[in-house]
Design an enzyme around this catalytic site. Structure first.
Site, PDB file in Angstrom:
ATOM      1  N   CYS A 153       1.625   0.495  -8.932  1.00 46.89           N
ATOM      2  CA  CYS A 153       2.757   0.994  -8.133  1.00 46.89           C
ATOM      3  C   CYS A 153       3.964   1.234  -9.033  1.00 46.89           C
ATOM      4  O   CYS A 153       4.725   2.172  -8.820  1.00 46.89           O
ATOM      5  CB  CYS A 153       3.087   0.018  -7.023  1.00 46.89           C
ATOM      6  SG  CYS A 153       3.350  -1.662  -7.592  1.00 46.89           S
ATOM      7  N   GLU A 196       5.524  -3.460   0.847  1.00 49.52           N
ATOM      8  CA  GLU A 196       5.607  -3.158  -0.592  1.00 49.52           C
ATOM      9  C   GLU A 196       4.909  -1.816  -0.762  1.00 49.52           C
ATOM     10  O   GLU A 196       3.679  -1.754  -0.693  1.00 49.52           O
ATOM     11  CB  GLU A 196       4.899  -4.248  -1.405  1.00 49.52           C
ATOM     12  CG  GLU A 196       5.479  -5.651  -1.239  1.00 49.52           C
ATOM     13  CD  GLU A 196       6.839  -5.800  -1.903  1.00 49.52           C
ATOM     14  OE1 GLU A 196       7.216  -4.941  -2.705  1.00 49.52           O
ATOM     15  OE2 GLU A 196       7.523  -6.793  -1.608  1.00 49.52           O
ATOM     16  N   GLY A 252       0.821  -1.202   0.000  1.00 45.43           N
ATOM     17  CA  GLY A 252       0.000   0.000   0.000  1.00 45.43           C
ATOM     18  C   GLY A 252       0.854   1.250   0.000  1.00 45.43           C
ATOM     19  O   GLY A 252       2.019   1.229  -0.431  1.00 45.43           O
ATOM     20  N   SER A 253       0.283   2.314   0.516  1.00 45.56           N
ATOM     21  CA  SER A 253       0.943   3.626   0.430  1.00 45.56           C
ATOM     22  C   SER A 253       2.051   3.778   1.476  1.00 45.56           C
ATOM     23  O   SER A 253       2.067   3.068   2.491  1.00 45.56           O
ATOM     24  CB  SER A 253      -0.102   4.720   0.615  1.00 45.56           C
ATOM     25  OG  SER A 253      -0.722   4.542   1.863  1.00 45.56           O
ATOM     26  N   GLY A 265       2.369   2.434   5.344  1.00 43.37           N
ATOM     27  CA  GLY A 265       3.514   1.550   5.585  1.00 43.37           C
ATOM     28  C   GLY A 265       4.335   2.023   6.781  1.00 43.37           C
ATOM     29  O   GLY A 265       4.744   1.226   7.628  1.00 43.37           O
TER      30      GLY A 265
END
Ligand code: NAD
Length: 489
Positions: A278, A244, A222-223, A227
């Site tokens: 992403c 990630e 995610g963002s 994170g």
């Protein structure tokens, strides 16, 4: 109403609230799912914890059989799952079908490598000793998934995690949870509790999972902001984490590139999934010598792309996921133009459409400090800068705190290898941007993440190593106490 999956049973959520799931193309409600709460999370974690006692002892062969079985069942239902993914996430149908196949292939891949090895034998330091390592599962893994690839990024976590002997609790993205729930029918022949799903928001269900003391590992995609928050929360229990995160990936078109390939390749790498990838090529650098030609052709190509309802098989680009995301991109484009970017095409919503459709957009003359190059733009916006030569392109490609992926177009082996050596990126694509391979590790350098998914690294991400030292002769050692008997040399 869809329910929460705990111990392979679809149970009513303990929360009385539910959340609608909306089609981003038509803005119609598709269904609703429970707004999972901390109690739901606790049930799911306990089910996973109980199941893990037996699951970790299941033999490699048996596990491989079960994972292949999951893959087969996913393929049987592929059309239905893909359709739901398109309806809730706005992904063109052809991309959804591809995604479902990749998910099945990921379960097949970890079925195969999951039984390949579980450690290694080491040279001992003394006689009649044996040293080896065994890799053990962490226990219960929380799999937290973003909206842009709800199924694929779930499979990159769940398949290796269970192949390694963990049990999991999945938290699907709140805006697109239905395809995960539908796909979960393929998990029903696994032992109860191995895979559990709690739907709901990140703040409530997601955070309850991250904080739960019985969750041993968090696999998050995610963002960056979330994170970082997860990393801080995980510190309380020193939980293992795999992160990630986002990126602002460069794509370089060198002067020897074949523009017949580089132009459609770049458009695909930037506009795929309405630019919500992403690893989308978010900073495009074109060497001066071919820049005019490349930009002209990219604009003409972009005009031919079909934006529309993703359920229509001829649609290239569907809607963005939500009004919030669309408004963010609108703000970024307006600001990017104010900061000197030159709009050549797009830059607005698709006229006459109800849903969250944004025209694929081309902006040139983007300077290094323009927000289009410094903020992650999660929408279909090709931001381009002209660069003097290969040196400058490589230097600017590295001018970012992120390092997820990088792509280049060149026929020169020397240029390709030099760029590959110098550019910091977890994935490096030469003449074929954004393609993934189950056997190839995926993840970010610098602030784009921590750890890897896919490949053998992606299996090791879900297990930890125990070193075993064994002496097969029971004897006293001459280096024990008392030291007075031990000569000093
Ligand atoms: P997001 O961070 O908003 O949400 C991701 C997931 O985290 C969702 O399931 C959400 O509900 C959950 N969440 C939110 N707050 C939480 C909290 N406090 N605790 C626990 N869970 C929480 O991301 P998004 O908008 O869904 O996805 C887009 C972002 O993901 C982009 O930045 C993109 O670059 C990144 N991304 C990275 C990769 C990669 O592999 N590196 C892949 C896809 C997307």
């Amino acid at each position: 109403m869809a329910k929460i999956l705990i111990r392979n049973e679809w149970q009513e959520s303990l929360s009385r609230r539910s959340r609608p799931v909306t089609n981003p193309s038509t803005l119609e409600k598709i269904d609703e799912v429970p707004e999972g709460n901390a109690e739901d999370v606790d049930h799911a974690v306990r089910a996973a914890r109980e199941a893990q006692i037996n699951w970790k002892m299941v033999t490699g062969l048996e596990k491989a059989d079960l994972l292949h079985h999951v893959a087969r069942k996913i393929r049987e239902d592929r059309r239905e799952i893909a359709k739901l993914l398109t309806l809730e996430a706005g992904k063109p149908l052809i991309e959804s079908l591809d995604c479902v196949e990749w998910v099945a292939a990921c379960f097949d891949y970890y079925a195969e490598i999951g039984r390949h090895e579980r450690g290694s034998s080491l040279p001992p330091v003394g006689r009649h000793q044996v040293n080896f390592t065994i890799k053990e599962p962490y226990g219960v893994v929380a799999c937290i998934v973003p909206f842009n690839f709800p199924l694929l990024l779930m499979s990159w976590k769940v398949a290796p995690a269970i192949a390694a002997g963990n049990c999991v609790v999945i938290k699907p993205p709140e805006v697109a949870p239905l395809s995960t729930l539908r796909l979960a029918k393929s998990f029903e022949d696994l032992p109860p509790g191995v895979i559990n799903i709690v739907t709901g928001s990140g703040e409530e269900a997601g955070e309850a999972l991250v904080r739960h003391p019985d969750v041993n590992m968090i696999a998050f995609t995610g963002s960056n902001n979330i994170g970082k928050r997860i990393m801080r929360l995980a510190a309380d229990h020193i939980k293992k984490i795999n992160l990630e995160l986002g990126g602002i990936d460069p794509l370089i078109v060198f002067e020897d590139a074949d523009l017949d390939v580089a132009v459609p390749g770049t458009a695909w790498a930037r506009f795929l999934n309405a630019g919500q990838v992403c690893t989308s090529s978010k900073r495009i650098y074109v060497v001066e010598k071919v820049a005019d030609e490349f930009i002209h052709r990219l604009v003409e190509h972009t005009k031919t792309l079909r934006v529309g309802n993703p359920i229509d098989p001829e649609t290239d680009i569907g809607p963005m996921i939500s009004e919030e995301q669309l408004k963010r991109v609108e703000r970024q484009v307006a600001e990017g133009i104010k900061q000197g970017g030159k709009l050549l095409y797009g830059g607005k919503r698709v006229p006459g459409q109800n849903g969250w459709f944004y025209l694929p957009t081309v902006i040139t003359d983007v300077q290094p400090d323009n927000l289009l190059f410094t903020e992650e733009v999660f929408g279909p916006v090709a931001a381009i800068a002209r660069v003097k030569d290969a040196e400058e392109a490589i230097r600017l490609a590295n001018d970012s705190p992120y390092g997820l992926g990088a792509s280049i177009y060149t026929k020169s082996l020397e240029t390709a290898m030099k760029a590959m050596e110098e550019i910091k990126a977890g994935s490096f694509w030469i003449n074929d941007p954004l393609s993934d391979n189950d056997a190839g590790p995926f993840g970010g350098m610098r602030q784009s993440g921590l750890g890897r998914e896919l490949g053998t690294e992606g299996l090791d991400a879900f297990r930890e190593t125990k070193h075993v030292h064994l002496d097969y002769m029971m004897e006293k050692k001459d280096y024990w106490f008392p030291y007075k008997d031990r000569p000093i040399h």
